[in-house]
Write a protein that holds these residues in place. Structure first.
Motif, mmCIF file in Angstrom:
data_model
loop_
_atom_site.group_PDB
_atom_site.id
_atom_site.type_symbol
_atom_site.label_atom_id
_atom_site.label_comp_id
_atom_site.label_asym_id
_atom_site.label_seq_id
_atom_site.Cartn_x
_atom_site.Cartn_y
_atom_site.Cartn_z
ATOM 1 N N ASP A 168 0.058 18.404 40.859
ATOM 2 C CA ASP A 168 1.268 19.145 41.215
ATOM 3 C C ASP A 168 2.218 18.268 42.031
ATOM 4 N N VAL A 169 2.018 16.939 41.893
ATOM 5 C CA VAL A 169 2.925 15.921 42.432
ATOM 6 C C VAL A 169 3.230 14.956 41.289
ATOM 7 N N SER A 170 4.261 14.124 41.443
ATOM 8 C CA SER A 170 4.543 13.114 40.425
ATOM 9 C C SER A 170 3.338 12.192 40.313
ATOM 10 N N HIS A 171 2.944 11.874 39.089
ATOM 11 C CA HIS A 171 1.760 11.037 38.900
ATOM 12 C C HIS A 171 1.876 10.221 37.620
ATOM 13 N N SER A 172 1.160 9.097 37.613
ATOM 14 C CA SER A 172 1.183 8.193 36.465
ATOM 15 C C SER A 172 -0.219 7.682 36.191
ATOM 16 N N ILE A 173 -0.496 7.454 34.917
ATOM 17 C CA ILE A 173 -1.720 6.773 34.496
ATOM 18 C C ILE A 173 -1.249 5.498 33.815
ATOM 19 N N ILE A 174 -1.770 4.350 34.259
ATOM 20 C CA ILE A 174 -1.235 3.061 33.831
ATOM 21 C C ILE A 174 -2.359 2.136 33.396
ATOM 22 N N ASN A 175 -2.130 1.397 32.316
ATOM 23 C CA ASN A 175 -3.042 0.347 31.887
ATOM 24 C C ASN A 175 -2.394 -0.991 32.226
ATOM 25 N N ASP A 176 -2.790 -1.577 33.366
ATOM 26 C CA ASP A 176 -2.269 -2.880 33.782
ATOM 27 C C ASP A 176 -3.048 -4.032 33.165
ATOM 28 N N GLY A 177 -4.126 -3.713 32.447
ATOM 29 C CA GLY A 177 -4.986 -4.753 31.912
ATOM 30 C C GLY A 177 -4.457 -5.384 30.633
ATOM 31 N N ASN A 178 -5.236 -6.356 30.120
ATOM 32 C CA ASN A 178 -4.892 -7.059 28.883
ATOM 33 C C ASN A 178 -5.572 -6.473 27.659
ATOM 34 N N CYS A 179 -6.412 -5.447 27.862
ATOM 35 C CA CYS A 179 -7.154 -4.827 26.759
ATOM 36 C C CYS A 179 -6.763 -3.358 26.648
ATOM 37 N N PRO A 180 -6.922 -2.773 25.455
ATOM 38 C CA PRO A 180 -6.680 -1.323 25.325
ATOM 39 C C PRO A 180 -7.649 -0.539 26.216
ATOM 40 N N ALA A 181 -7.269 0.654 26.551
ATOM 41 C CA ALA A 181 -8.123 1.542 27.347
ATOM 42 C C ALA A 181 -8.124 2.917 26.695
ATOM 43 N N ARG A 182 -9.260 3.619 26.847
ATOM 44 C CA ARG A 182 -9.381 4.959 26.275
ATOM 45 C C ARG A 182 -10.035 5.861 27.310
ATOM 46 N N ALA A 183 -9.551 7.111 27.386
ATOM 47 C CA ALA A 183 -10.070 8.055 28.380
ATOM 48 C C ALA A 183 -9.900 9.476 27.871
ATOM 49 N N PHE A 184 -10.582 10.409 28.521
ATOM 50 C CA PHE A 184 -10.389 11.835 28.295
ATOM 51 C C PHE A 184 -9.777 12.422 29.556
ATOM 52 N N LEU A 185 -8.777 13.256 29.374
ATOM 53 C CA LEU A 185 -8.066 13.883 30.470
ATOM 54 C C LEU A 185 -8.169 15.393 30.356
ATOM 55 N N VAL A 186 -8.647 16.035 31.409
ATOM 56 C CA VAL A 186 -8.674 17.500 31.469
ATOM 57 C C VAL A 186 -7.693 17.931 32.545
ATOM 58 N N LEU A 187 -6.772 18.796 32.171
ATOM 59 C CA LEU A 187 -5.766 19.350 33.070
ATOM 60 C C LEU A 187 -6.176 20.789 33.365
ATOM 61 N N GLN A 188 -6.494 21.074 34.622
ATOM 62 C CA GLN A 188 -7.016 22.383 35.023
ATOM 63 C C GLN A 188 -5.999 23.089 35.908
ATOM 64 N N ARG A 189 -5.599 24.281 35.483
ATOM 65 C CA ARG A 189 -4.623 25.056 36.252
ATOM 66 C C ARG A 189 -5.334 26.070 37.126
ATOM 67 N N ASP A 190 -4.782 26.304 38.298
ATOM 68 C CA ASP A 190 -5.330 27.291 39.217
ATOM 69 C C ASP A 190 -4.789 28.653 38.828
ATOM 70 N N ASN A 191 -5.619 29.476 38.142
ATOM 71 C CA ASN A 191 -5.201 30.811 37.727
ATOM 72 C C ASN A 191 -5.618 31.816 38.755
#
Length: 194
Positions: free
Chosen positions: A171-194
């Motif tokens: 709930d703030v500005s945020h970034s995910i960055i790949n600064d490396g020289n190789c590809p990167a892969r990840a799973f992201l779960v976005l959870q909302r407070d209901n």
């Protein structure tokens, strides 16, 4: 009549209520407010751990705008088990503004008000910048390969590597960055407070 046969013939009202609630875009708190049944009781009914009284069921179905008969008939015609298949073409895909990150949305639309999950593939130098999400939203980033960095509010940073997981407020500005020289892969779960 055997107990097993009796259980089969009883409509699964909890599952049908949950499906109807989600189709209408209500979370448990919103439906609770509309029908006057506590959130915890609604949850127990949906999971099949509680049998609602007629009055409770009436209040819930009135709030959803469906009749008890209609709900029961849906239960009788619904298979208890199913397998849903989506081809790669049917799975929603997005690309970050810089073109360096591809996202595949893996969650069904019915869960989007509570949580979303994505497969992320970053090219070297790729970044995914996000504006603040709704208050109370948390992201869970689990690395599969490569190395990534998460930056919050342009000043707090944390690197993730070795199959690690980061959890952080979204709930703030945020970034995910790949600064490396190789590809990167990840799973992201976005959870909302209901």
């Amino acid at each position: 009549m055997s107990k097993k046969l009796m259980e089969r013939s009883t409509p699964n009202l909890g599952a049908a209520l949950k499906q109807e609630r989600k189709q209408q875009g209500y979370n448990l708190a919103q439906l609770s407010e509309q029908c006057g049944v506590s959130r915890s009781m609604l949850s127990e009914i949906e999971r099949g751990n509680a049998n609602p009284t007629f009055t409770t069921l009436w209040n819930i179905t009135q709030a959803l705008g469906v009749s008890i008969d209609e709900l029961a008939s849906r239960c009788d015609n619904r298979p208890l088990e199913f397998i849903e298949y989506l081809s790669g073409q049917q799975t929603p895909k997005m690309v970050s503004d810089d073109g360096g990150c591809q996202l595949r949305a893996l969650n069904p639309l019915s869960t989007a008000t509570q949580f979303e999950w994505y497969e992320l593939v970053f090219e070297p130098g790729g970044a995914l910048h996000s504006e603040p999400h709704a208050m109370g939203t948390v992201e869970h980033l689990s690395l599969v390969e490569g190395e990534l960095k998460v930056r919050l509010n342009k000043d707090l940073e944390q690197t993730i590597e070795d199959l690690g997981t980061l959890r952080y407020p979204a709930d703030v500005s945020h970034s995910i960055i790949n600064d490396g020289n190789c590809p990167a892969r990840a799973f992201l779960v976005l959870q909302r407070d209901n």
